[in-house]
Scaffold this motif. Sequence first.
Motif, mmCIF file in Angstrom:
data_model
loop_
_atom_site.group_PDB
_atom_site.id
_atom_site.type_symbol
_atom_site.label_atom_id
_atom_site.label_comp_id
_atom_site.label_asym_id
_atom_site.label_seq_id
_atom_site.Cartn_x
_atom_site.Cartn_y
_atom_site.Cartn_z
ATOM 1 N N UNK A 1 -1.012 5.500 -12.815
ATOM 2 C CA UNK A 1 -1.351 4.869 -11.532
ATOM 3 C C UNK A 1 -2.367 3.746 -11.747
ATOM 4 N N UNK A 2 -2.263 2.757 -10.875
ATOM 5 C CA UNK A 2 -3.092 1.562 -10.989
ATOM 6 C C UNK A 2 -4.393 1.799 -10.215
ATOM 7 N N UNK A 3 -5.486 1.994 -10.943
ATOM 8 C CA UNK A 3 -6.745 2.360 -10.272
ATOM 9 C C UNK A 3 -7.334 1.177 -9.499
ATOM 10 N N UNK A 4 -6.961 -0.057 -9.903
ATOM 11 C CA UNK A 4 -7.426 -1.238 -9.151
ATOM 12 C C UNK A 4 -6.788 -1.246 -7.766
ATOM 13 N N UNK A 5 -5.488 -0.964 -7.750
ATOM 14 C CA UNK A 5 -4.756 -0.887 -6.495
ATOM 15 C C UNK A 5 -5.354 0.231 -5.626
ATOM 16 N N UNK A 6 -5.714 1.348 -6.255
ATOM 17 C CA UNK A 6 -6.326 2.475 -5.538
ATOM 18 C C UNK A 6 -7.589 1.996 -4.817
ATOM 19 N N UNK A 7 -8.435 1.252 -5.554
ATOM 20 C CA UNK A 7 -9.697 0.749 -4.989
ATOM 21 C C UNK A 7 -9.422 -0.209 -3.828
ATOM 22 N N UNK A 8 -8.427 -1.094 -4.025
ATOM 23 C CA UNK A 8 -8.090 -2.050 -2.959
ATOM 24 C C UNK A 8 -7.621 -1.352 -1.696
ATOM 25 N N UNK A 9 -6.830 -0.310 -1.875
ATOM 26 C CA UNK A 9 -6.263 0.362 -0.714
ATOM 27 C C UNK A 9 -7.282 1.260 -0.009
ATOM 28 N N UNK A 10 -8.073 2.017 -0.817
ATOM 29 C CA UNK A 10 -8.892 3.077 -0.212
ATOM 30 C C UNK A 10 -10.398 2.801 -0.257
ATOM 31 N N UNK A 11 -10.780 1.699 -0.918
ATOM 32 C CA UNK A 11 -12.188 1.290 -0.898
ATOM 33 C C UNK A 11 -13.107 2.160 -1.732
ATOM 34 N N UNK A 12 -12.559 3.080 -2.517
ATOM 35 C CA UNK A 12 -13.409 3.904 -3.396
ATOM 36 C C UNK A 12 -12.875 3.848 -4.820
ATOM 37 N N UNK A 13 -13.774 4.093 -5.757
ATOM 38 C CA UNK A 13 -13.371 4.061 -7.163
ATOM 39 C C UNK A 13 -12.642 5.362 -7.514
ATOM 40 N N UNK A 14 -11.458 5.221 -8.092
ATOM 41 C CA UNK A 14 -10.632 6.392 -8.421
ATOM 42 C C UNK A 14 -11.384 7.363 -9.328
ATOM 43 N N UNK A 15 -12.046 6.803 -10.374
ATOM 44 C CA UNK A 15 -12.700 7.666 -11.371
ATOM 45 C C UNK A 15 -13.915 8.380 -10.779
ATOM 46 N N UNK A 16 -14.560 7.730 -9.794
ATOM 47 C CA UNK A 16 -15.698 8.410 -9.149
ATOM 48 C C UNK A 16 -15.210 9.498 -8.203
ATOM 49 N N UNK A 17 -14.196 9.138 -7.402
ATOM 50 C CA UNK A 17 -13.699 10.106 -6.394
ATOM 51 C C UNK A 17 -13.212 11.398 -7.060
ATOM 52 N N UNK A 18 -12.508 11.260 -8.180
ATOM 53 C CA UNK A 18 -11.912 12.453 -8.801
ATOM 54 C C UNK A 18 -12.614 12.836 -10.111
ATOM 55 N N UNK A 19 -13.869 12.469 -10.237
ATOM 56 C CA UNK A 19 -14.628 12.661 -11.464
ATOM 57 C C UNK A 19 -14.436 14.042 -12.111
#
Length: 379
Positions: A323-341
């Motif tokens: 999955x594209x974590x940049x796209x995740x950030x753009x869509x949901x406004x949070x960092x993927x790696x932080x959210x699911x640390x």
Amino acid sequence: MTNKNGLYIHVPFCKSKCIYCDFVSFAGCEGSFDQYTDALCQEIASYKQKCRDKIFDTVYMGGGTPSVLPTFLIRKIVDSAKNAFCFDKNAEWTIEVNPATVDLQKACDLFEMGFNRVSIGMQSADDNTLKFLGRPHDKNQFEQTIQLFKQAGFENVNADFILGLPGQTKNVVSDTAKYLANLGIKHVSAYSLIVEKGTPLAKMLKQGKITLPDDDFTVDLYDTFVSEVQKLGFERYEVSNFAKPSFRSKHNENCWKYQEYIGVGLNSQSFMFGKRFANVKNLQNYINKINQGKKPVSWSQKLSVDDQAFEFVMLGLRLCDGLDTKDFKNRFGVDFFEKYHHIIKRLQQQNLVERSGDFFKVKPEKFYILNSVITEFID
Ligand SMILES: C[S@@+](CC[C@H](N)C(=O)[O-])C[C@H]1O[C@@H](n2cnc3c(N)ncnc32)[C@H](O)[C@@H]1O
Ligand code: SF4
């Protein structure tokens, strides 16, 4: 204007019903072809206003077996889609086909209508297995169907193959990979057999009339298939999908990348306007609703931001690129790696996942436990 939208069109008819299949599709319903097509065209037309600011870059006519419809009905559906939706000029247009439902004239007509990709159900390259599965064709007819489509101008040809069938061995599986590559197939969808409740296959199994390879052996068969097709120049780009360079299925890839799509027809699912919704499953009910000017929708769910984030992860992890974590950030406004640390740390300790630049993925050799990896992301 959003320009990466998909259109799925469901045709719920088949020549005969295969023993393993529980898709919403019916055999022996030729008498409903006209009525269904008219209802489908009306449903398509109903999206004209709602989708006027969207460009569609993929169309997937699936089923069932759309190729059982006579050409004039397929043309009617295509014409109404072209009238209702705005398509990218390079859009991918796929149609699902059963061998032995198409002649050269029909293949040429489909090409002329705009289809540029064909997905053919092979399932097995062994005549006895095809008979056992209740397939209405043999291996020879599968080969003839490929030749017809090539003659008609189709370069982008997919074959569906099922693994884990009775009597299948590693040799059978690698021979099938070579056979498909020799036929010039550009894409293979290889599915592990699912025993669906209520199917004749499930009944035979319960009555002890047949045995199936166990799960471990099916994983071995799958690994054998993967390494053989990779040697033959196919790239595995999703759990079950393999493509020659530049022949990935755009339609399915867009779904896994969380792009929106509209599904029309019986039981079709849609993901658009911030919600998921699905049509009714009963054929007569679908036709009646449309004829009464009602929406054929049976359920609809507005997705919360958390629902969407989970779906994004669930779908994106099916892709080999991840999955594209940049796209995740753009869509949901949070960092993927932080959210699911915490979850990521746990999965990394088990050696199941890896990070590659902006992408986060499940190691392909661990795909056989993908579902349990995905479950970790449920709150
Ligand atoms: C909707 S069918 C379309 C193809 C076309 N109707 C045909 O069978 O020739 C899509 C594919 O799903 C796969 N499929 C259907 N039921 C399955 C099951 N129970 N287990 C594994 N794969 C299945 C088959 O490979 C099939 O080709
Ligand atoms: S596998 Fe394809 S042809 Fe067979 S019943 Fe299902 S949809 Fe119809």
